[in-house]
Design a protein around this motif. Sequence first.
Motif, PDB file in Angstrom:
ATOM      1  N   GLY A  57      -2.254   9.111   0.548  1.00 33.60           N
ATOM      2  CA  GLY A  57      -0.839   7.814   0.375  1.00 33.60           C
ATOM      3  C   GLY A  57      -0.007   8.295  -0.620  1.00 33.60           C
ATOM      4  O   GLY A  57      -0.089   9.286  -1.656  1.00 33.60           O
ATOM      5  N   ILE A  97      -2.972   3.469  -5.087  1.00 37.13           N
ATOM      6  CA  ILE A  97      -1.616   3.284  -4.981  1.00 37.13           C
ATOM      7  C   ILE A  97      -1.170   2.043  -5.527  1.00 37.13           C
ATOM      8  O   ILE A  97      -0.174   2.317  -6.338  1.00 37.13           O
ATOM      9  N   GLU A  99      -1.231   3.117  -9.408  1.00 36.18           N
ATOM     10  CA  GLU A  99       0.217   3.983  -9.513  1.00 36.18           C
ATOM     11  C   GLU A  99       1.461   3.071  -9.426  1.00 36.18           C
ATOM     12  O   GLU A  99       2.226   3.076 -10.496  1.00 36.18           O
ATOM     13  N   GLN A 100       1.488   2.102  -8.584  1.00 34.19           N
ATOM     14  CA  GLN A 100       2.500   1.051  -8.769  1.00 34.19           C
ATOM     15  C   GLN A 100       2.623   0.381  -9.994  1.00 34.19           C
ATOM     16  O   GLN A 100       3.701   0.013 -10.242  1.00 34.19           O
ATOM     17  N   SER A 133       0.977  -1.258  -0.192  1.00 30.42           N
ATOM     18  CA  SER A 133       0.100  -0.003   0.110  1.00 30.42           C
ATOM     19  C   SER A 133       0.861   1.288   0.095  1.00 30.42           C
ATOM     20  O   SER A 133       0.213   2.392  -0.022  1.00 30.42           O
ATOM     21  N   GLY A 134       2.206   1.127   0.206  1.00 25.90           N
ATOM     22  CA  GLY A 134       3.131   2.331   0.062  1.00 25.90           C
ATOM     23  C   GLY A 134       2.699   3.111   1.656  1.00 25.90           C
ATOM     24  O   GLY A 134       2.451   2.362   2.513  1.00 25.90           O
ATOM     25  N   VAL A 186       3.550   7.273  -2.844  1.00 25.46           N
ATOM     26  CA  VAL A 186       4.310   6.163  -3.703  1.00 25.46           C
ATOM     27  C   VAL A 186       5.384   6.791  -4.083  1.00 25.46           C
ATOM     28  O   VAL A 186       5.503   7.666  -4.972  1.00 25.46           O
TER      29      VAL A 186
END
Length: 199
Positions: free
Chosen positions: A26, A51, A54-55, A13-14, A28
């Motif tokens: 959050g 997140i 985005e990852q 989840s960062g 990242v």
Amino acid sequence: MNQERKRRRDRGSGGIRQRKNGTWEGRVSHGVSSPIVYVYGNRKKDVIEKIRTEQARPRADNEDKRVTLEEWLTKWLDLVEHDSSLSRSTYDVYKHKANHYIIPQLGSTRLSSLKAGEIYGMLDKLAKVKTGGRTTQVVFGVLRRALEVARKRGLIATNPALDVDMPHHRAKERVYLRSIDEIKKFVDAADKSPLRALF
């Protein structure tokens, strides 16, 4: 031990925290050389999902960061050669300018680290060896176009050539023959020239 578990972040989840207004934030990180990306949501699970999205977003990896300008120009020229919207003569011009002017000067530079100052340096060197103004403009145009394609493909964040001024080109002054005497002298000189067929 319980406090340690509370501090532990959710796997994958960062960095997540709840803001004073009750919403969630959050963070990242894509690496030490990349800026932190922030995402927000009303619920914690919404932020976790953002997140993870985005990852998973495609981005240049470490291998891409090692690509040199010469390697990219070689790949770009291959794309140009197979582009049906461009003529063969256009491809030949791009290839010639890349191989004879750009690569010898900047080819070993990493694509991701190329700066406007280095492009100005190339243009200055071309000026010192008396490269024609129009040729220099075409060389710069080829480099700028290749870098723009790299930007659109996510290989670089910005196009450094956009921060460089287009080189100046001074057009040759035209000569106008106004009198009969001037025209006769021009014709006589043309008849004696080995290039008379061009007149």
